[in-house]
Design an enzyme around this catalytic site. Structure first.
Site, mmCIF file in Angstrom:
data_model
loop_
_atom_site.group_PDB
_atom_site.id
_atom_site.type_symbol
_atom_site.label_atom_id
_atom_site.label_comp_id
_atom_site.label_asym_id
_atom_site.label_seq_id
_atom_site.Cartn_x
_atom_site.Cartn_y
_atom_site.Cartn_z
ATOM 1 N N HIS A 289 36.259 44.387 45.441
ATOM 2 C CA HIS A 289 35.686 45.008 44.236
ATOM 3 C C HIS A 289 34.487 44.255 43.683
ATOM 4 O O HIS A 289 34.082 44.517 42.551
ATOM 5 C CB HIS A 289 36.727 45.099 43.116
ATOM 6 C CG HIS A 289 37.897 45.972 43.427
ATOM 7 N ND1 HIS A 289 37.970 47.291 43.061
ATOM 8 C CD2 HIS A 289 39.046 45.711 44.086
ATOM 9 C CE1 HIS A 289 39.123 47.810 43.464
ATOM 10 N NE2 HIS A 289 39.794 46.858 44.095
ATOM 11 N N LYS B 291 32.064 49.142 28.322
ATOM 12 C CA LYS B 291 32.531 48.478 29.547
ATOM 13 C C LYS B 291 32.672 47.005 29.205
ATOM 14 O O LYS B 291 32.279 46.583 28.115
ATOM 15 C CB LYS B 291 31.521 48.668 30.684
ATOM 16 C CG LYS B 291 30.060 48.353 30.277
ATOM 17 C CD LYS B 291 29.071 48.585 31.400
ATOM 18 C CE LYS B 291 28.697 50.037 31.597
ATOM 19 N NZ LYS B 291 28.893 50.523 32.958
ATOM 20 N N ARG B 292 33.250 46.191 30.119
ATOM 21 C CA ARG B 292 33.292 44.762 29.863
ATOM 22 C C ARG B 292 31.885 44.231 29.618
ATOM 23 O O ARG B 292 30.908 44.730 30.178
ATOM 24 C CB ARG B 292 33.927 44.030 31.061
ATOM 25 C CG ARG B 292 35.421 44.263 31.192
ATOM 26 C CD ARG B 292 36.156 43.855 29.932
ATOM 27 N NE ARG B 292 36.147 42.429 29.784
ATOM 28 C CZ ARG B 292 37.125 41.607 30.155
ATOM 29 N NH1 ARG B 292 38.225 42.113 30.677
ATOM 30 N NH2 ARG B 292 37.025 40.315 29.984
ATOM 31 N N LYS C 127 25.838 43.670 33.785
ATOM 32 C CA LYS C 127 25.922 45.049 33.308
ATOM 33 C C LYS C 127 24.798 45.370 32.321
ATOM 34 O O LYS C 127 24.573 46.511 31.968
ATOM 35 C CB LYS C 127 27.276 45.304 32.663
ATOM 36 C CG LYS C 127 28.444 45.224 33.668
ATOM 37 C CD LYS C 127 29.779 45.452 32.986
ATOM 38 C CE LYS C 127 30.978 45.223 33.892
ATOM 39 N NZ LYS C 127 31.242 46.362 34.810
ATOM 40 N N THR D 192 33.329 53.068 37.175
ATOM 41 C CA THR D 192 34.194 54.238 37.093
ATOM 42 C C THR D 192 34.007 54.931 35.742
ATOM 43 O O THR D 192 34.241 56.139 35.622
ATOM 44 C CB THR D 192 35.678 53.855 37.274
ATOM 45 O OG1 THR D 192 35.938 52.670 36.512
ATOM 46 C CG2 THR D 192 36.010 53.603 38.730
ATOM 47 N N LYS E 275 33.803 59.077 34.389
ATOM 48 C CA LYS E 275 34.495 59.697 33.246
ATOM 49 C C LYS E 275 33.478 60.419 32.356
ATOM 50 O O LYS E 275 33.716 61.550 31.900
ATOM 51 C CB LYS E 275 35.251 58.640 32.436
ATOM 52 C CG LYS E 275 36.373 57.983 33.234
ATOM 53 C CD LYS E 275 36.881 56.689 32.606
ATOM 54 C CE LYS E 275 37.661 55.881 33.643
ATOM 55 N NZ LYS E 275 37.929 54.491 33.233
HETATM 56 C C1 26Q Z 1 39.660 36.147 38.516
HETATM 57 C C2 26Q Z 1 40.039 34.820 38.428
HETATM 58 C C3 26Q Z 1 40.955 34.394 37.490
HETATM 59 C C4 26Q Z 1 41.488 35.330 36.641
HETATM 60 C C5 26Q Z 1 41.116 36.644 36.722
HETATM 61 C C6 26Q Z 1 40.194 37.062 37.664
HETATM 62 C C7 26Q Z 1 39.763 38.482 37.736
HETATM 63 C C8 26Q Z 1 40.434 39.492 37.065
HETATM 64 C C9 26Q Z 1 39.990 40.793 37.104
HETATM 65 C C10 26Q Z 1 38.639 38.849 38.463
HETATM 66 C C11 26Q Z 1 38.203 40.168 38.506
HETATM 67 C C12 26Q Z 1 38.878 41.151 37.810
HETATM 68 C C13 26Q Z 1 38.435 42.546 37.765
HETATM 69 C C14 26Q Z 1 37.376 43.022 38.379
HETATM 70 C C15 26Q Z 1 36.937 44.414 38.221
HETATM 71 O O1 26Q Z 1 37.399 45.123 37.353
HETATM 72 N N1 26Q Z 1 35.995 44.895 39.059
HETATM 73 C C16 26Q Z 1 35.507 46.243 38.955
HETATM 74 O O2 26Q Z 1 36.291 47.067 39.795
HETATM 75 C C17 26Q Z 1 35.979 48.442 39.617
HETATM 76 C C18 26Q Z 1 36.945 49.246 40.452
HETATM 77 O O3 26Q Z 1 36.631 49.143 41.804
HETATM 78 C C19 26Q Z 1 34.525 48.713 39.989
HETATM 79 O O4 26Q Z 1 34.230 50.048 39.678
HETATM 80 C C20 26Q Z 1 33.588 47.777 39.221
HETATM 81 O O5 26Q Z 1 32.265 47.943 39.696
HETATM 82 C C21 26Q Z 1 34.039 46.343 39.372
HETATM 83 O O6 26Q Z 1 33.253 45.499 38.554
#
Ligand code: 26Q
Length: 829
Positions: free
Chosen positions: A373, A564-565, A570, A672, A676
């Site tokens: 991702h 979004k985050r 972004k 995503t 929406k």
């Molecule tokens: C990493 C290290 C320690 C703790 C947490 C994490 C962590 C947690 C969540 C790293 C990444 C995430 C989430 C990532 C994420 O949401 N990525 C998004 O995924 C979507 C679904 O595929 C995509 O549409 C987005 O482009 C992408 O940013």
């Protein structure tokens, strides 16, 4: 609704199917309210009524749930297990009511309590067990799997505290814990009969059996109990109910012997806390949280408990013969987070079930599949070897062995190329050796997929190039999607009814049919009706903005939204620079051709991400200045919505005119939110990044506002990037930077935003904000001009919804099912 059937043997199911009519729903509601919950008056809130209604609905889900399980057992069907550290489910009540098709009955039953469904729904706390896109994708996937009747189980963690709650105090983000389980979670069912033991620490011993075979045994471990809580996942009006199984960690009742013998009874009891900490809190997506041991414990805890669950079930039904296991089971790894499952499956098969390496590896490789991702190299997970040596010593041995065998393969493919071996090694050597989890995932899987066409191409050509050369057949694309049930039918009833009048009621189930409204873009009356619905949705959003931000939006202005985050890539910053530019034009009296707009921004910043937090502060300070300036009132309003989450998006996306998808090209894997918004008839202003490219393709370039450098241009420009020259050559941009740097938005907070202006001016700015400023501003002017032609805008809006079928997660799941999972619907034999 088909008749519910009972099987004969050992069946303790209720013989009567629960009725769906208002009368029966009303009776059950009263029974749960009075008897299950022991209440006889409503009280100040609708809290107990919500719980009684949830139980009433749950009863009906549970009955179908049991039948789904039975059907799958009878079919001995192939199953897939979706492993994810995050499931961002949001609220469940309305979704369940929609999927069971009992809305009318529920509304009628609530009349006796003198309140509306809308009021009751607000009592439900979002299940915020995820950060953002990746977690919400897992939730949309579960919805689609159940709707398509595919035997897919979600496995995740039952965090006591979900995504933190965000408050804005003096313009800054303040986090507080989200104790979402405080009042219980009526949808879950605890299953103590399926508790697993997950080992930690200890060491390996080797024993030789009578045939001279050596077996490894992981001994002297400190075990933690994994207690499953099951949540029903209903399909859309089809009687299928799948399972989301969430694990909670608990201490065993055995006391730590060392502590106990030392006479420290109380210390021994207190040590139980350590076990219960594992599932205490969801980690925010934050670079500063990288490498935290507790996070590794969570990952292994999930992987081990889930794999044991699947294997125990297998052994119970099929015995200890694993020859058919791979044909009947698949595991999908949601990013690298659960990747330790590759080594854990090897361990369980070899150490517990005595399979040889080759057979275990064959099974592992053909059951595991990995979804990536992210393209940001700094976001790829690595774990220090020393952590593994202490916490998971047996798994480290297995990873070393996997790596040794893999490097032999590399040596065969690139003879004599030692450098290549080093680059591809699962272990990054050095003073501080680390395990590269993405490499372990690729080596241990039969499928590696990206989440949008561009993203997958960039994985193949960039991040994972050598692996692609080695195993081109493993790599494939699965463009993301979102569920049209939650993200259109539920959140936008006005549009759903309008479309239903044209296409008939079945269009939600046959979402592909939505393209049939395309010709209606030419129909003046339909466009007027379309605008009317949008206006009502804007009214609802405006009320939310008033309550949450105390800012007045105006339905007659354009609603321009970015939620979004908060992350530099972004580029919320680009958005706010444009807002400053509009403000500058207004104060100069240059409003010719300007379209009045309300700009809404929302999202959480990781608690340790200082720059992202500063961007939130800037947005709020700009909002304050703009909203207080009487000259700006009729042109521009700005708000930052606090605590952005699933349930707020359900109000935001139907009321949005313009969707901001402005990431630096090549950085957003997919996105995503963009989908929406599109489904709900918003137009997109965006870069050629992630799924934007496919959205533009689907809707036609004339119906998409494109700006900015593409991925290749970003890469080329990077080398001689000179933002200061760009600013100096662009009067509008120079004025914007002047306002920022002359403390116009930080009057009593001198120099506060210096890090922001410095990053924009830095030739090393990875996000290249300055490079796209002019193109963005010009594009926003095209947006403004187009919006002023209401008929034209409506046409484009209708075409966006009409062409959104490709972005349904049903399509995505059909692709996974066909290419990776090879599943058949549960209803087919
Ligand atoms: C990493 C290290 C320690 C703790 C947490 C994490 C962590 C947690 C969540 C790293 C990444 C995430 C989430 C990532 C994420 O949401 N990525 C998004 O995924 C979507 C679904 O595929 C995509 O549409 C987005 O482009 C992408 O940013």
């Amino acid at each position: 609704m088909s008749d519910l059937k009972l099987s004969d043997k050992n069946n303790l199911q209720l013989s009567k199917t629960l009725e769906m009519g208002a009368e029966h729903v009303g009776e059950d509601l009263a029974r749960h309210f009075n008897l299950t919950l022991g209440r006889d008056e409503l009280g100040d809130s609708h809290y107990y009524l919500f719980n009684a209604l949830a139980l009433t609905v749950r009863d009906r889900l549970v009955q179908r749930w049991s039948l789904t399980r039975q059907r799958c057992a009878e079919n001995r069907c192939r199953r897939v297990h979706y492993l994810s550290l995050e499931f961002l489910m949001g609220r469940t009540l309305t979704n369940s009511i929609l999927n069971l098709d009992i809305e009318d009955a529920v509304r009628e039953a609530l009349i006796q309590y003198g309140c509306t469904l809308e009021e009751v729904v607000e009592e439900e706390h979002d299940a915020g067990l995820g950060n953002g896109g990746l977690g919400r994708l897992a939730a949309c996937f579960l919805d689609s799997c159940a709707t398509l009747e595919l035997p897919v189980t979600g496995y995740g963690i039952r965090y006591e505290y979900g995504m933190f709650h965000q408050k804005i105090v003096d313009g800054r983000q303040v986090e507080s814990p989200d104790h979402w389980l405080r009042n219980g979670h009526p949808w879950e069912i605890e299953c103590p009969e399926n508790i697993k033991r997950v080992p930690f620490f200890g060491h390996t011993e080797y024993t030789e059996d009578k045939d001279g075979r050596v077996h490894a045994r992981w001994v002297d471990t400190h075990d933690v109990l994994a207690v499953p809580y099951d949540v029903p996942v209903p399909g859309y009006q089809n009687d299928t109910v799948n399972t989301l199984r969430l694990w909670k960690s608990e201490a065993t009742d055995e006391f730590d012997l060392d502590e106990f013998n030392a006479g420290s009874y109380t210390d021994a009891v207190a040590a139980k806390n350590l076990a219960e900490q594992i599932t205490m809190v969801l980690y925010p997506n934050d670079a500063s949280e990288n490498g935290k041991e507790l996070r590794l414990r969570q990952q292994y805890f999930l992987a081990s408990a889930s794999l044991q669950d699947v294997i125990h079930h297998w052994v119970r039904v099929e015995g200890r013969d694993f020859s058919d296991f791979a044909a009947r089971n698949g595991f999908q790894l949601n990013d690298t987070h659960p990747t330790i499952a590759v080594a854990e499956l090897m361990r369980l098969l070899m150490d517990e079930y005595l399979l040889e390496w080759d057979e275990a590896w064959q099974i592992t490789r053909s059951t595991m599949a990995y979804t990536n991702h992210t393209l940001l190299p700094e976001a790829l997970e690595k774990w220090p070897v020393f952590l593994f040596r202490n916490l998971l010593p047996r798994l480290l041995e297995i990873i070393y062995e996997i790596n040794a065998r893999f490097l032999a393969e590399v040596a065969e493919h690139w003879p004599g190329d030692v450098n290549r071996q080093m680059q591809l090694s699962i272990i990054e050597e050095g003073a501080y050796p680390q395990i590269r989890m993405a490499y372990l995932a690729i080596v241990g899987s039969h499928s590696v997929n990206g989440v949008a066409a561009l993203h997958t191409e960039l994985l193949k050509q960039g991040l994972f190039r050598d692996f692609y050369n080695l195993w081109p057949e493993k790599f494939n694309n699965k463009t993301n999607g979102v569920t049209p049930r939650r993200w259109l039918a539920h959140c936008n009833p006005g549009l759903t009814t309008l479309i239903g009048k044209q296409l008939g009621e079945d269009w939600v189930a046959e979402f592909g049919d939505i393209h049939k409204i395309a010709p209606l873009a030419q129909d003046k009356a339909f466009r007027a009706a379309w605008r009317e619905v949008k206006k009502e949705n804007k009214q609802r959003l405006l009320e939310l903005v008033k309550t949450e931000c105390n800012v007045d939006f105006d339905v007659d202005m354009m609603f321009d939204v970015q939620v979004k985050r908060i992350h530099e890539y972004k580029r919320q910053l680009l958005n706010i620079l444009h807002v400053i530019h509009l403000y500058d034009r207004i104060t100069r009296g240059d409003t010719e051709g300007m379209q009045p707009r309300c700009v809404l921004i929302g999202g959480k910043a990781a608690p340790g991400y200082a720059m992202a937090k500063l961007i939130i502060k800037l947005i709020n300070n700009v909002a304050n200045v703009v909203n207080r300036d009487a000259r700006a009132r009729s042109w521009l309003r700005v708000a930052f919505i606090p605590n952005y989450r699933v349930s707020t998006m359900e109000v935001i996306c139907p009321g949005t005119d313009l969707s901001e998808q402005v990431s630096t090209a090549g950085k957003e894997a997919s996105g995503t939110g963009n989908m929406k918004f599109m489904m709900n008839g918003a137009l997109t202003i965006g870069t050629l990044d992630g799924a934007n490219i496919e959205i533009r393709e689907a809707v036609g370039e004339e119906n998409f506002f494109l700006f900015g450098l593409d991925e290749q241009q970003v890469a080329e420009t990077r080398n001689d990037y000179d933002p200061n020259a760009i600013i100096a050559a662009d009067k509008d941009f120079a004025r914007v930077m002047h306002l920022l740097e002359s403390q116009h938005f930080s009057l009593f907070e001198d120099s506060l935003f210096d890090p922001i202006s410095q990053s924009i001016r830095s030739p090393h700015d990875a996000w290249m904000t300055a490079a796209d400023f002019r193109s963005y501003v010009d594009c926003q002017q095209r947006v403004a001009t187009t919006y002023q032609d209401a008929e034209q805008w409506s046409k484009m809006s209708i075409l966006n919804s009409a062409n959104s079928a490709r972005f349904s997660s049903d399509r995505t799941i059909q692709d996974y099912s066909r290419d990776i999972w090879r599943l058949k619907p549960n209803s087919e034999k």
